[in-house]
Design an enzyme around this catalytic site. Structure first.
Site, PDB file in Angstrom:
ATOM      1  N   THR A   1      -9.960  -8.328 -22.776  1.00 22.82           N
ATOM      2  CA  THR A   1     -10.800  -8.791 -21.667  1.00 22.82           C
ATOM      3  C   THR A   1     -10.015  -9.498 -20.576  1.00 22.82           C
ATOM      4  O   THR A   1     -10.587  -9.835 -19.533  1.00 22.82           O
ATOM      5  CB  THR A   1     -11.882  -9.767 -22.179  1.00 22.82           C
ATOM      6  OG1 THR A   1     -11.242 -10.876 -22.813  1.00 22.82           O
ATOM      7  CG2 THR A   1     -12.834  -9.072 -23.133  1.00 22.82           C
ATOM      8  N   LYS A   2      -8.723  -9.732 -20.785  1.00 20.23           N
ATOM      9  CA  LYS A   2      -7.942 -10.500 -19.814  1.00 20.23           C
ATOM     10  C   LYS A   2      -7.568  -9.643 -18.601  1.00 20.23           C
ATOM     11  O   LYS A   2      -7.982  -8.494 -18.463  1.00 20.23           O
ATOM     12  CB  LYS A   2      -6.698 -11.069 -20.495  1.00 20.23           C
ATOM     13  CG  LYS A   2      -6.991 -12.062 -21.616  1.00 20.23           C
ATOM     14  CD  LYS A   2      -7.801 -13.257 -21.137  1.00 20.23           C
ATOM     15  CE  LYS A   2      -7.758 -14.432 -22.102  1.00 20.23           C
ATOM     16  NZ  LYS A   2      -8.340 -14.179 -23.420  1.00 20.23           N
TER      17      LYS A   2
END
Length: 390
Positions: free
Chosen positions: A196-197
């Protein structure tokens, strides 16, 4: 902030598909880069690792990088490089995933939580100053949601106290503060490359530091503490095979196959940053006239990479909005429970009420979906659902 931010999985009760709050963006070029390594001779400890570290340094003002297996590993390695020992104090923010504090506690440090700025959720310079003592060895700031902390002031505060500044930049790779790249300001900076980064290596992270001594300690710790340089060995004449451990370390090596994915992802970091900014601006414009919420600010001189869109839901309605959005298939998340609320810290004597701003922020925060492949129609769906609620 380490790899707490698992993309929300769920099933939609609406006619539309479930929309996660975060997810990776994988291209054919990413897949080809990984396959090329799989077809080669090195799956780990090979040339793709050094290449990824070199490629990452191009985004950190040239600051050397040490690739590791996760954002949590990066924090653990950074505290090891700082030589944290029992009795040392680490001043940090509670508005973060627990790993920022836990990895210091694992070395026996006393974690001192200082309150955050009421609007950004970042570590308050004034609160950190009040928390610093003669035993402080590290001040660990967190770039909450991708907005850099007050790094200049926090760095001066740390250095005046004889401590190091650690920047937990799990959310902010590719960002800048006052014209300087994230990674080029603090004594130690840590990144996370969870899916998700802002870019991903599946699981992975990195430590960057301009200090040669800290860099050497970080490299050794991520590889069991092994010393292979004969000039540094205690028994250098044992044989060409000889290696020694002078201080304990761990295996935190990020394999070539994942480093190749990281190098490929870095070629699109600028594109990812631009799209995240567009989505962030679209949300803020859409909620400007909604009286029940507050939108995230940006400080002068900050060049964020918006990892999260932390909407503040006022008047105690956050839980109701969370359930409403989840009910229509929108995978919102809350980031984060104040770190000292976790029972592991409660059992060490930490109590609620310690950081009022952080606790107030937590009570209101709701992370809306934000990732590069989110379409304008997806954003409008989220906006409409929020506005319908109010």
């Amino acid at each position: 902030m380490a790899e707490s931010d698992a993309a929300s999985a769920g099933k939609s009760t609406s006619a539309e598909p479930f929309l996660p709050y975060g997810r990776q963006s994988i291209s054919d070029a990413d897949i080809e880069a990984v396959v090329a390594v799989l077809r080669g001779d090195w799956l780990t400890t090979g040339p793709a690792v050094q290449q990824f570290e070199t490629d990452l340094a191009a985004h950190t003002g040239g600051t050397p990088a040490v690739a590791v297996t996760s954002g949590t590993a990066a924090l653990h390695v950074a505290y090891a490089a700082a030589d944290i020992k029992p009795g040392d104090e680490v001043v940090t923010s509670p508005m973060t995933f627990v790993a920022t504090a836990a990895t210091a506690a694992l070395f026996g440090a006393k974690v001192v939580f200082a309150d955050v700025e009421a609007d950004t959720g970042n570590l308050s310079v004034e609160a950190a100053a009040a928390a610093v003592t003669e035993r402080t060895k590290v001040v660990a700031a967190v770039d909450y949601a991708g907005h850099p902390a007050e790094l200049d002031a926090l760095g001066k505060l740390a250095h005046d106290a004889g401590a190091l500044l650690l920047e937990d930049a799990a959310h902010s790779v590719g960002g800048a503060w006052q014209g300087r790249a994230v990674g080029s300001i603090a004594d130690l900076t840590t990144f996370s490359f969870f899916p998700t980064k802002n870019l991903t290596t599946a699981e992975g992270g990195a430590v960057v530091t301009p200090d040669a001594h800290l860099l050497d300690r970080a490299r050794k710790f991520r590889n069991h503490g092994l010393v292979r340089d004969r000039a540094e060995q205690r028994y250098p004449d044992e044989g060409a095979w000889h290696q020694e451990v002078h201080e304990f370390g761990l295996n935190y090596r990020l394999p070539d196959v994942l480093c190749a994915l990281g190098s490929s992802q870095l070629t699109r970091l600028g594109e990812f940053k631009k799209r995240r900014a567009e989505i962030h601006a679209r949300y803020s414009a859409a909620f400007a006239d909604v009286g029940g919420v507050a939108t995230p600010p940006s400080r002068p001189g900050a060049d964020p990479v918006w990892h999260l869109y932390p909407l503040r839901v006022l008047e105690g309605r956050r839980k109701a909005l969370f359930e409403h959005l989840r009910g229509v298939g929108i995978g919102v998340q809350v980031n984060y429970i104040p770190a000292y609320w976790h029972p592991v810290f409660e059992d060490l004597g930490y109590r609620r009420g310690l950081c009022p701003n952080a606790e107030a922020y937590y009570e209101q925060e709701l992370s809306l979906p934000l990732f590069p492949s989110l379409t304008d129609a997806d954003v409008d769906r989220v906006v409409d659902a929020v506005r319908d609620f109010f």
